[in-house]
Enzyme design. Structure first.
Site: not given
Ligand code: NAP
Length: 480
Positions: A254, A288
């Site tokens: 990720e 993010c």
């Protein structure tokens, strides 16, 4: 609001069910004051391998436990975490610096991964079919991979840990968790919750270290480790993929993002500003999933920018632990300065940039910036800003806006504000990102598959997919 740490805040390494002290220590700093919060264990590569040994031993029995018993431990962890949610939020606000509302939001989101995967644990379905040639049955089975090495970043110290721990434990894997050196206390607290919920010794191990490179390299080279789950920057993700390639180790990644936020002609401007405040400002932009670049149709660009700026001006900046503040500190002075350098680079490119408000003198604070007249392809549109800086690019042609939005090596999430959901979905289908939020500023949900396309990652967390990152597929051909 007290700045003291919660009573149950472990500081040692958790290995094989014991909290161990180390020869040397790491300082954890409160970024709002720059004072020391705690001294914690600083693991060596040998201690990392000790954690692997404990996880490997625990796997022999944990992998054979019933899905129901694992589900009950996860459900109990959810109950404990929910009952003590303020302790979790306090740790997040103190070591990460984010505003109290964001810290509470994260704590609740983090706990939900325990509840969601307690529900998923008992619903993993295999498959039974007759072979098309009539000679055999095809049985597809899933089994836990083994020891999972979990590496998490500093921006969501609780949620990134539970998003990995919960599916790993649900699948029957045992774990070694390495949180970021800047925010380890929350992860240690979460591990203590799992211990109290009944996770047997060695199922959850936590190592904190200032030597993440050498410690991780030793762990990834150990044949007892079966999988890596990493959340962090694309740069470090690539370094780790080189290491996991040596052992052909399954790797869930990720990674970074550079999310475009599109406001199309005819979109509801007030709704878009409301969405922008969440997509840009949650965690002070250190997410993010943070909206990194705004592409706004020329017909509404002024209206959008003025209303967005007014909303940003209204934010009260100060220590996250004080509930009256809306925007806390960045995690460190170093991270704050990285953001300011990007703003300076934009100025050097000829774009006027000024902060919308003042900030407290001490601590790693930064004011929000709204920067208009930005050119697509300039520094701010190419780099992950990770802070409260909102560059706005104006467009006339929708196809061109979609092209600019996709013009990045990243592909985690996009935001689309359209006149209605139908148009939003039509545009969403053209976005090169693993997730698209349509007419809303947030997409994350434990029940949904989270993950990116392109250099934003490999694999998915959460939803029904997340558990499969920790399960090996095995096919039995049975002779008829
Ligand atoms: P980072 O520098 O990549 O660090 C992430 C983790 O990797 C930390 O635990 C860090 O430990 C460790 N690490 C650093 N260098 C390493 C090495 N050579 N070998 C092994 N481990 C190493 O990222 P960050 O600055 O903490 O977090 C911000 C980044 O994470 C952003 O790019 C953001 O987009 C990304 N992120 C992605 C997601 C997602 O779901 N896609 C979610 C959150 C954040 P130390 O703390 O000791 O350096």
């Amino acid at each position: 609001m007290t700045t003291a740490l919660p009573e149950r805040t472990p500081t040692g390494l958790l290995i094989g069910g014991d909290w161990l002290q180390t020869a040397t220590h790491l300082n954890v700093v409160n970024p709002a004051t720059l004072g020391t919060l705690a001294e914690i264990g600083d693991a060596s590569p040998q201690e990392g391998l000790q954690a692997v040994a404990a996880a490997h031993e625990a796997f022999q029995t944990w992998s054979l436990s019933s899905a129901r018993s694992r589900a009950e431990i996860l459900r109990k962890a959810f109950d404990i975490m929910t009952a003590e949610i303020e302790d979790c939020a306090r740790l997040i606000a103190l070591e990460n610096g984010k505003a109290w509302r964001d810290a509470m939001g994260e704590a609740v989101y983090a706990a939900e991964f325990f509840r969601w995967f307690s529900e998923v644990a008992a619903h993993v379905q295999g498959d039974f079919r007759y072979g098309p040639n009539g000679d055999k049955t095809i049985i597809t089975d899933y089994r836990p991979m083994g020891v999972a090495y979990l590496i998490t970043p500093w921006n969501f110290p609780a949620a990134m840990a539970t998003r990995k721990l919960a599916p790993a434990l649900a699948a029957g894997c045992t774990t070694v968790l390495k949180p970021a050196a800047e925010t380890p206390l929350t992860a240690l607290w979460v591990a203590d919750v799992l211990e109290r919920a009944g996770a047997p010794a060695g199922v959850v191990n936590v190592i904190t270290t200032s030597k993440s490179g050498p410690v991780s390299e030793a762990i990834l080279a150990d044949s007892r480790v079966a999988t890596l789950s990493f959340t962090g920057s694309t740069y470090v993700g690539k370094l780790l993929l080189e290491q996991t390639a040596r052992r052909v180790l399954p790797s869930s990644m990720e990674l970074g993002g550079n999310a475009p936020f599109l406001v199309l002609e005819g979109a509801d401007v007030d709704k878009a500003v409301e969405g922008a405040m969440v997509a840009k400002m949650r965690n002070g932009g250190a997410a993010c999933t943070a909206a990194n670049r705004f592409y706004v149709h020329a017909s509404i660009a002024d209206d959008f920018a003025l209303k967005f700026e007014a909303a940003l001006r209204g934010l009260k900046i100060g220590p996250g632990i004080d509930q009256s503040n809306d925007l806390g500190a960045m995690v460190s002075v170093k991270e704050r300065d990285k953001i300011l350098e990007l703003v300076q680079a934009a100025e050097a490119e000829g774009t006027a940039a000024s902060a919308v408000s003042d900030v407290p003198a001490d601590g790693a604070f930064i004011a929000p910036y709204i920067i208009r007249g930005v050119q697509h392809g300039s520094t701010l549109t190419r780099n992950e800003i990770f802070g409260p800086v909102a560059p706005i690019v104006t467009f006339e042609d929708q196809a061109e806006a979609i092209r600019m939005a996709n013009d990045t090596e990243y592909g985690l999430i996009s935001y689309v504000f359209a006149k209605d959901a139908g148009e939003g979905i039509k545009v969403a289908r053209q976005m090169e990102s693993g997730m698209v939020a349509i007419n809303r500023g947030i997409a994350s949900d434990p029940a949904a598959s989270f993950g990116g396309m392109k250099e934003s990652g490999l694999g998915r967390e959460g939803g029904f997919d997340g558990i499969h990152e920790f399960l090996e597929t095995q096919y039995f051909a049975v002779d008829l």
